[in-house]
Design a protein around this motif. Structure first.
Motif, PDB file in Angstrom:
ATOM      1  N   GLU A  54       0.809  -1.216   0.000  1.00  0.00           N
ATOM      2  CA  GLU A  54       0.000   0.000   0.000  1.00  0.00           C
ATOM      3  C   GLU A  54       0.846   1.271   0.000  1.00  0.00           C
ATOM      4  O   GLU A  54       0.352   2.347  -0.352  1.00  0.00           O
ATOM      5  CB  GLU A  54      -0.989   0.009   1.183  1.00  0.00           C
ATOM      6  N   GLY A  55       2.123   1.146   0.344  1.00  0.00           N
ATOM      7  CA  GLY A  55       2.983   2.329   0.380  1.00  0.00           C
ATOM      8  C   GLY A  55       3.855   2.510  -0.849  1.00  0.00           C
ATOM      9  O   GLY A  55       4.638   3.468  -0.915  1.00  0.00           O
ATOM     10  N   VAL A  56       3.710   1.620  -1.844  1.00  0.00           N
ATOM     11  CA  VAL A  56       4.632   1.637  -2.983  1.00  0.00           C
ATOM     12  C   VAL A  56       4.556   2.953  -3.767  1.00  0.00           C
ATOM     13  O   VAL A  56       5.582   3.578  -4.056  1.00  0.00           O
ATOM     14  CB  VAL A  56       4.377   0.425  -3.910  1.00  0.00           C
ATOM     15  N   GLY A  57       3.342   3.381  -4.125  1.00  0.00           N
ATOM     16  CA  GLY A  57       3.205   4.597  -4.930  1.00  0.00           C
ATOM     17  C   GLY A  57       3.788   5.814  -4.227  1.00  0.00           C
ATOM     18  O   GLY A  57       4.584   6.562  -4.802  1.00  0.00           O
ATOM     19  N   GLU A  58       3.416   5.961  -2.955  1.00  0.00           N
ATOM     20  CA  GLU A  58       3.884   7.098  -2.148  1.00  0.00           C
ATOM     21  C   GLU A  58       5.419   7.079  -2.022  1.00  0.00           C
ATOM     22  O   GLU A  58       6.091   8.107  -2.128  1.00  0.00           O
ATOM     23  CB  GLU A  58       3.220   6.984  -0.774  1.00  0.00           C
ATOM     24  N   THR A  59       5.965   5.885  -1.828  1.00  0.00           N
ATOM     25  CA  THR A  59       7.414   5.746  -1.658  1.00  0.00           C
ATOM     26  C   THR A  59       8.156   6.133  -2.933  1.00  0.00           C
ATOM     27  O   THR A  59       9.169   6.852  -2.895  1.00  0.00           O
ATOM     28  CB  THR A  59       7.754   4.294  -1.271  1.00  0.00           C
ATOM     29  N   LEU A  60       7.660   5.645  -4.080  1.00  0.00           N
ATOM     30  CA  LEU A  60       8.344   5.941  -5.348  1.00  0.00           C
ATOM     31  C   LEU A  60       8.235   7.423  -5.685  1.00  0.00           C
ATOM     32  O   LEU A  60       9.184   8.017  -6.204  1.00  0.00           O
ATOM     33  CB  LEU A  60       7.776   5.072  -6.473  1.00  0.00           C
ATOM     34  N   ARG A  61       7.099   8.019  -5.364  1.00  0.00           N
ATOM     35  CA  ARG A  61       6.963   9.471  -5.596  1.00  0.00           C
ATOM     36  C   ARG A  61       7.963  10.223  -4.724  1.00  0.00           C
ATOM     37  O   ARG A  61       8.626  11.165  -5.174  1.00  0.00           O
ATOM     38  CB  ARG A  61       5.539   9.941  -5.285  1.00  0.00           C
ATOM     39  N   ALA A  62       8.129   9.781  -3.475  1.00  0.00           N
ATOM     40  CA  ALA A  62       9.068  10.458  -2.563  1.00  0.00           C
ATOM     41  C   ALA A  62      10.521  10.249  -3.009  1.00  0.00           C
ATOM     42  O   ALA A  62      11.354  11.137  -2.848  1.00  0.00           O
ATOM     43  CB  ALA A  62       8.872   9.929  -1.143  1.00  0.00           C
ATOM     44  N   ALA A  63      10.813   9.071  -3.572  1.00  0.00           N
ATOM     45  CA  ALA A  63      12.192   8.801  -4.040  1.00  0.00           C
ATOM     46  C   ALA A  63      12.514   9.663  -5.248  1.00  0.00           C
ATOM     47  O   ALA A  63      13.650  10.116  -5.424  1.00  0.00           O
ATOM     48  CB  ALA A  63      12.347   7.320  -4.369  1.00  0.00           C
ATOM     49  N   GLY A  64      11.524   9.887  -6.096  1.00  0.00           N
ATOM     50  CA  GLY A  64      11.656  10.854  -7.179  1.00  0.00           C
ATOM     51  C   GLY A  64      12.573  10.436  -8.301  1.00  0.00           C
ATOM     52  O   GLY A  64      12.820   9.254  -8.545  1.00  0.00           O
ATOM     53  N   SER A  65      13.141  11.438  -8.970  1.00  0.00           N
ATOM     54  CA  SER A  65      13.864  11.211 -10.227  1.00  0.00           C
ATOM     55  C   SER A  65      15.195  10.488 -10.037  1.00  0.00           C
ATOM     56  O   SER A  65      15.794  10.042 -11.017  1.00  0.00           O
ATOM     57  CB  SER A  65      14.104  12.548 -10.932  1.00  0.00           C
ATOM     58  N   ALA A  66      15.651  10.357  -8.793  1.00  0.00           N
ATOM     59  CA  ALA A  66      16.924   9.651  -8.553  1.00  0.00           C
ATOM     60  C   ALA A  66      16.839   8.193  -9.005  1.00  0.00           C
ATOM     61  O   ALA A  66      17.865   7.551  -9.228  1.00  0.00           O
ATOM     62  CB  ALA A  66      17.289   9.712  -7.075  1.00  0.00           C
TER      63      ALA A  66
END
Ligand SMILES: NC(=O)c1ccc[n+]([C@@H]2O[C@H](COP(=O)([O-])OP(=O)(O)OC[C@H]3O[C@@H](n4cnc5c(N)ncnc54)[C@H](OP(=O)(O)O)[C@@H]3O)[C@@H](O)[C@H]2O)c1
Length: 195
Positions: A54-66
């Protein structure tokens, strides 16, 4: 190599400890502080995604372009209350779309305590770890990280087949919860195509 881990829970600790023992530099990250995922993604030459589904989308958005173009290992299981919650495609394909990374699905079939074993081996045979991914260089990198655990990598095919690994996780979790030995449901290789 430098390994950034998105997640600071059980899988992050189990795999991160093994890779640190093998000589890699490891940095884990949770939801706090706010830039923790971005820092870990920036740090890693390879990144492990190890958060709850359930946290995958939020996590990837937070990780960003790196994450763009990086090797991203996805060990997540889209399994909630024992049920596979993906309806089309796979969680791994969604991870690839959201991150722009070279995603390899791996390490999703065994409990964290198995990944803590040194090495994970049963009846004298090392654990075989299937990988699904499309990028040959990314697969070679993850294969070497599998060997660092004392395990043996096996090709599970391209990322389009990652859903099979995720469905397998749902199947074996159900068998184990029902008290069945999931390892015993398949015949040895010599019998795989008939006797
Ligand atoms: N545990 C196993 O045996 C096992 C085996 C194979 C695969 N997996 C898969 O590996 C993944 C991680 O499992 P785990 O057992 O390590 O989980 P865990 O111990 O519960 O840790 C979860 C991590 O995910 C983060 N997280 C949770 N919800 C989030 C959200 N909504 N947004 C952002 N981050 C969130 C947590 O952040 P905070 O630190 O900030 O709370 C924590 O760092 C899961 O997808 C699981 O299905 C687990």
């Amino acid at each position: 190599m430098r390994i950034g881990i998105l997640g600071a829970g059980n899988m992050a600790d189990a795999l991160g400890t093994q890779w640190a023992r093998a000589g890699h530099e490891v940095r884990t990250s949770g939801r706090e502080p706010a830039d923790a995922f971005a820092q870990a993604a920036e740090f890693g030459e390879v990144v492990l995604l190890a958060v709850r589904h359930e946290g995958v989308g939020e996590t990837l958005r937070a990780a960003g372009s790196a994450l763009t173009g990086k090797v991203l290992i996805d060990c997540t299981n889209p399994v909630v209350d024992g049920e596979l919650v993906t309806r089309t495609g796979s969680a791994a394909q969604r991870v690839a779309e959201l991150s722009g990374a070279r995603v390899v699905k791996a390490f999703n079939l065994c409990h964290e305590d198995v990944w803590r074993m040194t090495p994970p081996a049963f009846d004298g045979a090392p654990l075989v770890v299937p990988l699904c991914g499309d990028d040959p260089a990314a697969l070679a990198t993850v294969e070497s990280l599998v060997r660092d655990l004392g395990c043996v990598p096996a090709s599970g095919g391209g990322l389009a087949r990652a859903g099979l690994l995720e469905a397998t996780a749902a199947l074996v979790i159900g068998l184990w919860r029902g008290g069945a030995d999931a390892q015993a449901i398949l015949p040895p290789l010599a019998y795989a195509q008939g006797g």
